[in-house]
Design a protein around this motif. Structure first.
Motif, PDB file in Angstrom:
ATOM      1  N   ASP A   1       0.898  -1.435   0.073  1.00 12.31           N
ATOM      2  CA  ASP A   1      -0.099  -0.176   0.051  1.00 12.31           C
ATOM      3  C   ASP A   1       0.768   1.075   0.049  1.00 12.31           C
TER       4      ASP A   1
ATOM      5  N   ARG B   1       2.973   2.101   2.299  1.00 15.22           N
ATOM      6  CA  ARG B   1       2.905   2.952   3.687  1.00 15.22           C
ATOM      7  C   ARG B   1       3.584   1.974   4.664  1.00 15.22           C
TER       8      ARG B   1
ATOM      9  N   ASP C   1       6.630   7.327   2.888  1.00 16.28           N
ATOM     10  CA  ASP C   1       5.480   7.009   3.069  1.00 16.28           C
ATOM     11  C   ASP C   1       4.974   7.494   1.345  1.00 16.28           C
TER      12      ASP C   1
ATOM     13  N   THR D   1       2.175   7.425   0.030  1.00 16.08           N
ATOM     14  CA  THR D   1       0.818   8.139  -0.249  1.00 16.08           C
ATOM     15  C   THR D   1       0.610   9.393   0.360  1.00 16.08           C
TER      16      THR D   1
ATOM     17  N   LEU E   1      -1.467   6.519  -5.684  1.00 14.27           N
ATOM     18  CA  LEU E   1      -1.650   5.961  -4.141  1.00 14.27           C
ATOM     19  C   LEU E   1      -1.585   7.380  -3.307  1.00 14.27           C
ATOM     20  N   ALA E   2      -1.551   8.440  -3.843  1.00 13.51           N
ATOM     21  CA  ALA E   2      -1.571   9.729  -3.027  1.00 13.51           C
ATOM     22  C   ALA E   2      -2.768   9.848  -2.502  1.00 13.51           C
ATOM     23  N   ARG E   3      -2.921  10.032  -1.094  1.00  6.09           N
ATOM     24  CA  ARG E   3      -3.976  10.601  -0.258  1.00  6.09           C
ATOM     25  C   ARG E   3      -4.202  11.903  -0.147  1.00  6.09           C
TER      26      ARG E   3
END
Length: 223
Positions: free
Chosen positions: A26, A28, A45, A47, A96-98
């Motif tokens: 994921d 992370r 990380d 994300t 994948l970036a939040r």
């Protein structure tokens, strides 16, 4: 290269082969590795692109994949992945970036909010500078990590008061807080209510921890 569905699919497969071992499926995992100086660093990380070294522009990420990152555990993929394959990974990583916490719909979701109390406590013990007093420095002035983190023995000046020698916060049976270290750490970082405390506020600034609840428990679990 445009982030088409086909590119993202290829990038996902390549990411699983080349990147997931360190960064996690994921993005992370934040696994720790020794850099070339022997000190541990955490895998980024993925994300949270706003934390990327060199920026989060696609060209910059592609460059990191191409050249690697000096002194870190991040290798170069110039000889193992074709330029187009590196672009596919770039597109997948950016997918994948939040949402950043300062934007609408975003929230804090970094290591300081980790549901695992040990991982959360590890981050907080570093970020809130517990090691500043409880970890010795080497002859070059760099804090020692491996085998010395939170082991105490640091001479801390608090003028005009006398110097303090910081305590060993590890689980060492002879000089650390073991046994019952969790209950001890909670007691020392809990809000102060009594006037007969043995902790001098100039030697251990426990008043900074007054409002901490989950954070205190997390730090206790790490220690």
């Amino acid at each position: 290269m445009p982030a088409t569905a086909a590119s993202l699919e290829r990038g996902k497969a390549l990411y699983g082969q080349s990147c997931a071992a360190c960064h996690g499926a994921d993005g992370r995992a934040q696994n720790r590795y020794d850099d070339q100086s022997g000190r541990q660093v955490a895998a980024r990380d993925l994300t949270a692109p706003w934390t990327f070294r060199g920026g989060s522009e696609p060209a910059q990420i592609w460059l990191r994949l191409t050249t690697g990152m000096a002194l870190s555990a991040m290798p170069s993929y110039a000889d193992t992945l074709a330029p187009a394959e590196r672009w596919d990974i770039v597109n997948y990583v950016l997918s994948l970036a939040r949402v950043p916490p300062w934007e609408s719909g975003g929230k804090l979701a970094g290591p300081g909010q980790d549901a695992d109390p040990v991982r959360r406590g590890d981050y907080l013990a570093h970020a809130q500078m517990c090691s500043l007093c409880h970890t010795q420095i080497d002859p070059t002035g760099i804090y020692r990590e491996q085998g010395y983190f939170l082991a105490g023995g640091m001479r801390v000046g608090a003028w005009p008061h006398p110097n303090f020698i910081s305590r060993n916060l590890t689980s060492d049976q002879d000089t650390g807080w073991a046994p019952n270290r969790s209950s001890r750490s909670r007691a020392r970082s809990a809000p102060a209510r009594r006037f007969d405390r043995v902790l001098d506020p100039f030697g251990m600034p426990w008043y900074f921890l007054y409002s901490l609840t989950r954070t205190t428990r997390a730090r206790s679990a790490h220690i």
